[in-house]
Design a protein around this motif. Sequence first.
Motif, PDB file in Angstrom:
ATOM      1  N   MET A  99     -28.206  12.989 -79.487  1.00  0.00           N
ATOM      2  CA  MET A  99     -29.652  12.851 -79.669  1.00  0.00           C
ATOM      3  C   MET A  99     -30.188  14.095 -80.357  1.00  0.00           C
ATOM      4  O   MET A  99     -29.587  15.180 -80.279  1.00  0.00           O
ATOM      5  CB  MET A  99     -30.374  12.666 -78.333  1.00  0.00           C
ATOM      6  N   ALA A 103     -36.410  14.989 -79.685  1.00  0.00           N
ATOM      7  CA  ALA A 103     -36.767  13.693 -79.102  1.00  0.00           C
ATOM      8  C   ALA A 103     -36.592  13.647 -77.587  1.00  0.00           C
ATOM      9  O   ALA A 103     -36.682  12.593 -76.985  1.00  0.00           O
ATOM     10  CB  ALA A 103     -35.908  12.592 -79.739  1.00  0.00           C
ATOM     11  N   ALA A 105     -37.021  13.275 -73.877  1.00  0.00           N
ATOM     12  CA  ALA A 105     -38.083  12.680 -73.066  1.00  0.00           C
ATOM     13  C   ALA A 105     -38.405  13.583 -71.880  1.00  0.00           C
ATOM     14  O   ALA A 105     -37.521  14.219 -71.307  1.00  0.00           O
ATOM     15  CB  ALA A 105     -37.646  11.302 -72.568  1.00  0.00           C
ATOM     16  N   GLY A 232     -32.923   9.535 -74.319  1.00  0.00           N
ATOM     17  CA  GLY A 232     -32.944   9.512 -75.771  1.00  0.00           C
ATOM     18  C   GLY A 232     -31.586   9.539 -76.441  1.00  0.00           C
ATOM     19  O   GLY A 232     -31.495   9.499 -77.675  1.00  0.00           O
TER      20      GLY A 232
END
Length: 244
Positions: A99, A103, A105, A232
């Motif tokens: 990931m 991004a 989370a 993510g």
Amino acid sequence: MESLDTVLAAHRSYLFGWNIGADGDPSLPTYRSEVPHATLNGVLRVAGPTPAEALAEARRRLRGVPRIWWVGPDSDAGTADGLVALGATEVARMPIMTMALAATAGTPTPAGVRISETDDLDAFVAAYARVSGIPPAGVPATVEREKAFDGDGTVIRLAGRRADGRIVGTAVAWLSHGLVTLYFVGTQPEQRRQGIGAAITRAALDLARERGAHTAALTSSPMAEAIYRRLGFRPVGEFRLLTF
């Protein structure tokens, strides 16, 4: 986002950090820690030798220790099936997940848990050993190998603790090749389903981002894949793990 080749190179570099055996070679890189746990002794790729040649040499180098063969996208096509035909046993398939750290989370830390870096290797190793399957008799050797770890990157060890000091969750963040790779992410069995694993993963990713990493990678067990997806991570490849 770093390439899959870079992700695999970072993974190899972490496991090489455990090696106290003979140096491997690019066609058949192996590592041997002497810790009685299969994941910490093994073969990382095959490029060139036939499965029969590779298997004979790997058995010679890793005789006497439990071991695992990581057959991934950087091994010659047909390697896994060739090894199985020669007597190796497939024990798991694990997605390789990545990931972009931008991004990540947001994930709350459960009440009563404090996550921080730790250098208390005795307690830290005992905690992750209990989750990862390292036998109690193998913990002292694992502690010594952690103390002597020698890789081309930076190891960050994170522990989630209760107020009484008990470690309830662990994660190792390996900064190498411009990314962070996660290992030994786990929650003590009696503390599961409280969000500790997700919180300690998030904490490791946040710390890695602060230190300049832009991509995160890991290999996931089936039990944890849904958690990583919510954070993510997405699959970019697969390891077939074999014993031999």
